[in-house]
Design an enzyme around this catalytic site. Structure first.
Site, PDB file in Angstrom:
ATOM      1  N   ARG A  64       0.814  -1.220   0.000  1.00 56.65           N
ATOM      2  CA  ARG A  64       0.000   0.000   0.000  1.00 56.65           C
ATOM      3  C   ARG A  64       0.845   1.266   0.000  1.00 56.65           C
ATOM      4  O   ARG A  64       0.393   2.315  -0.425  1.00 56.65           O
ATOM      5  CB  ARG A  64      -0.961  -0.007   1.207  1.00 56.65           C
ATOM      6  CG  ARG A  64      -2.147  -0.921   0.982  1.00 56.65           C
ATOM      7  CD  ARG A  64      -2.957  -1.129   2.223  1.00 56.65           C
ATOM      8  NE  ARG A  64      -2.254  -1.998   3.164  1.00 56.65           N
ATOM      9  CZ  ARG A  64      -2.758  -2.406   4.319  1.00 56.65           C
ATOM     10  NH1 ARG A  64      -3.956  -2.018   4.680  1.00 56.65           N
ATOM     11  NH2 ARG A  64      -2.073  -3.202   5.111  1.00 56.65           N
ATOM     12  N   ASP A  71     -13.083   2.734  -2.926  1.00 53.07           N
ATOM     13  CA  ASP A  71     -12.258   3.890  -3.292  1.00 53.07           C
ATOM     14  C   ASP A  71     -11.900   3.854  -4.776  1.00 53.07           C
ATOM     15  O   ASP A  71     -12.104   2.836  -5.446  1.00 53.07           O
ATOM     16  CB  ASP A  71     -10.985   3.965  -2.424  1.00 53.07           C
ATOM     17  CG  ASP A  71     -10.242   2.639  -2.378  1.00 53.07           C
ATOM     18  OD1 ASP A  71     -10.165   1.976  -3.428  1.00 53.07           O
ATOM     19  OD2 ASP A  71      -9.763   2.252  -1.295  1.00 53.07           O
ATOM     20  N   LYS A 120     -12.623   7.782  -1.188  1.00 59.37           N
ATOM     21  CA  LYS A 120     -12.087   7.659   0.185  1.00 59.37           C
ATOM     22  C   LYS A 120     -10.931   8.647   0.341  1.00 59.37           C
ATOM     23  O   LYS A 120     -10.058   8.714  -0.510  1.00 59.37           O
ATOM     24  CB  LYS A 120     -11.594   6.228   0.407  1.00 59.37           C
ATOM     25  CG  LYS A 120     -11.029   5.970   1.784  1.00 59.37           C
ATOM     26  CD  LYS A 120     -10.866   4.484   2.050  1.00 59.37           C
ATOM     27  CE  LYS A 120      -9.546   3.950   1.580  1.00 59.37           C
ATOM     28  NZ  LYS A 120      -9.364   2.528   1.868  1.00 59.37           N
ATOM     29  N   ASP A 161     -12.759  -5.508  -2.344  1.00 64.06           N
ATOM     30  CA  ASP A 161     -11.528  -4.823  -1.937  1.00 64.06           C
ATOM     31  C   ASP A 161     -10.370  -5.819  -1.938  1.00 64.06           C
ATOM     32  O   ASP A 161     -10.590  -7.028  -1.913  1.00 64.06           O
ATOM     33  CB  ASP A 161     -11.695  -4.194  -0.545  1.00 64.06           C
ATOM     34  CG  ASP A 161     -10.850  -2.934  -0.377  1.00 64.06           C
ATOM     35  OD1 ASP A 161     -10.007  -2.658  -1.254  1.00 64.06           O
ATOM     36  OD2 ASP A 161     -11.031  -2.223   0.627  1.00 64.06           O
ATOM     37  N   THR A 221      -8.202  -3.392   9.316  1.00 59.58           N
ATOM     38  CA  THR A 221      -8.932  -3.038  10.533  1.00 59.58           C
ATOM     39  C   THR A 221     -10.444  -3.101  10.312  1.00 59.58           C
ATOM     40  O   THR A 221     -11.217  -3.000  11.247  1.00 59.58           O
ATOM     41  CB  THR A 221      -8.607  -1.596  10.964  1.00 59.58           C
ATOM     42  OG1 THR A 221      -9.077  -0.708   9.929  1.00 59.58           O
ATOM     43  CG2 THR A 221      -7.116  -1.386  11.168  1.00 59.58           C
TER      44      THR A 221
HETATM   45  C1  R5P Z   1      -6.519   0.628   0.784  1.00 58.00           C
HETATM   46  O1  R5P Z   1      -6.610   1.457  -0.116  1.00 58.00           O
HETATM   47  C2  R5P Z   1      -6.904  -0.811   0.602  1.00 58.00           C
HETATM   48  O2  R5P Z   1      -7.347  -1.068  -0.696  1.00 58.00           O
HETATM   49  C3  R5P Z   1      -7.939  -1.256   1.613  1.00 58.00           C
HETATM   50  O3  R5P Z   1      -9.148  -0.567   1.351  1.00 58.00           O
HETATM   51  C4  R5P Z   1      -7.491  -0.958   3.019  1.00 58.00           C
HETATM   52  O4  R5P Z   1      -6.182  -1.392   3.214  1.00 58.00           O
HETATM   53  C5  R5P Z   1      -8.390  -1.596   4.035  1.00 58.00           C
HETATM   54  O5  R5P Z   1      -7.891  -1.312   5.305  1.00 58.00           O
HETATM   55  P1  R5P Z   1      -8.830  -1.231   6.576  1.00 58.00           P
HETATM   56  O6  R5P Z   1      -9.575  -2.545   6.632  1.00 58.00           O
HETATM   57  O7  R5P Z   1      -7.890  -1.039   7.728  1.00 58.00           O
HETATM   58  O8  R5P Z   1      -9.727  -0.067   6.377  1.00 58.00           O
END
Ligand code: R5P
Length: 309
Positions: free
Chosen positions: A101, A175, A198, A227, A232
């Site tokens: 990421r 996002d 997002k 996703d 988290t």
């Molecule tokens: C970030 O852009 C990734 O695509 C995921 O949306 C993100 O890592 C999800 O993380 P969390 O579950 O902590 O929101």
């Protein structure tokens, strides 16, 4: 199960592998080499290749980099060092690539961590190709010739489509970065998709989610949020709450890498998710009626078999 004969391929399963090594051994009729791992009292990582390598020309290393991302990364570097003195064609399968990421400098003074990972794997190593399963973005495959991405969302979508009859699901990306995943899934389910916006505060990490203008189209419809990573659960929970308020009838999640950090599952479920479909890419499996793991090992194996012959 469809099989491929790849006796010329040896498989090395590293400690993060959630079981693909033994699956591939069966699928390819290949030899599986074991690695002994322990941690020294001071925290250092030790690995040893137990068996003597035989005459296979090709070796496939399998690793997934969660939990304990740094240790898993170091094990990859260690095995490459062990293999350095052998005359073999070396391939690496990373089922979950940590640090993907951080694929750009968001704030001045930051590293590009995704680049750090791949640079260290490729520098001074004979690894011919690195297959990364559903990397966060196309950064690593665009930046490094030796990196190839495996599209797990497509495999998961096709697997689900075969066994699951939904009336008219709408696909949702949380996002802009995930729009391509939503498009892929919408083609498989022959339907439309929506992309949320997002915004992340780069100092505090907090996120703000905005629904697209045509959010009303989810009313009385089933939705599938897609996703790459569920960490988290914050991202999914935010989107699910908006979908619920907008009248979505059922909300499903399809996610390649389900890390379920701390209370992620409760967070996601309390936002109104009906079911989460996860890929089996990390060594953390949660036994809960709301989660269904999709075993991707055969499809990933068959994909690799085409590349490694
Ligand atoms: C970030 O852009 C990734 O695509 C995921 O949306 C993100 O890592 C999800 O993380 P969390 O579950 O902590 O929101």
């Amino acid at each position: 199960m469809e099989k491929r004969d790849l006796r010329d391929l040896g498989i090395i399963s590293l400690p993060g592998d959630p079981g693909y090594g033994s699956r591939f051994k069966e699928l390819f009729n290949s030899r599986l080499y074991s690695v002994h791992q322990r941690i020294f009292p001071d925290g250092e990582t030790y690995i040893r290749l137990i068996d003597e390598l035989q005459d296979e020309k090709k070796l496939l290393i399998i690793q997934s980099m969660f939990p304990e991302q740094d240790r898993r990364f170091f094990e990859i570097l260690q095995i490459l060092d062990i293999l350095d003195s052998y005359d073999k064609d070396i391939y690496l399968l990373i089922l979950y690539m940590a640090y993907a990421r951080q694929d750009k400098v968001f704030l001045r003074g930051e590293p590009v961590s995704a680049r750090v990972v791949i640079r260290h794997i490729t520098q001074n190593s004979k690894v011919k190709k690195i297959y990364v399963a559903e990397p966060h973005s196309d950064y690593v495959s665009k930046e490094f010739d030796r990196v190839h991405a495996i599209n797990l969302i497509r495999i998961m979508g096709e697997t689900l489509r075969e066994k699951w009859i939904l009336r008219r699901p709408i696909i949702v990306s949380p996002d802009q970065g995930g729009a391509e995943r939503a498009k892929t899934l919408s083609e498989i389910f022959d339907t439309e998709y929506l992309v949320f916006r997002k915004y992340r505060d780069r100092y505090t990490g907090s996120i703000k989610t905005e629904a697209p203008e045509n959010i009303d189209s989810v009313r009385e419809r089933e939705t599938i949020i897609v996703d790459d990573i569920l960490s988290t659960g914050g991202t999914i929970a935010e989107v699910a709450s908006i979908l619920r308020r907008s009248g979505s009838e059922k909300i499903y999640v399809l996610c390649a890498h389900c890390l379920f950090v701390s209370d992620a599952l409760n967070r996601v479920l309390s936002s109104g998710i009906d079911k989460i479909f996860c890929g089996n890419t990390v060594k953390r499996f949660i036994d809960d009626p709301h989660i269904e793991y999709i075993d991707l090992s055969s499809r990933v194996g068959l994909y690799l078999a085409e590349k490694l012959v």
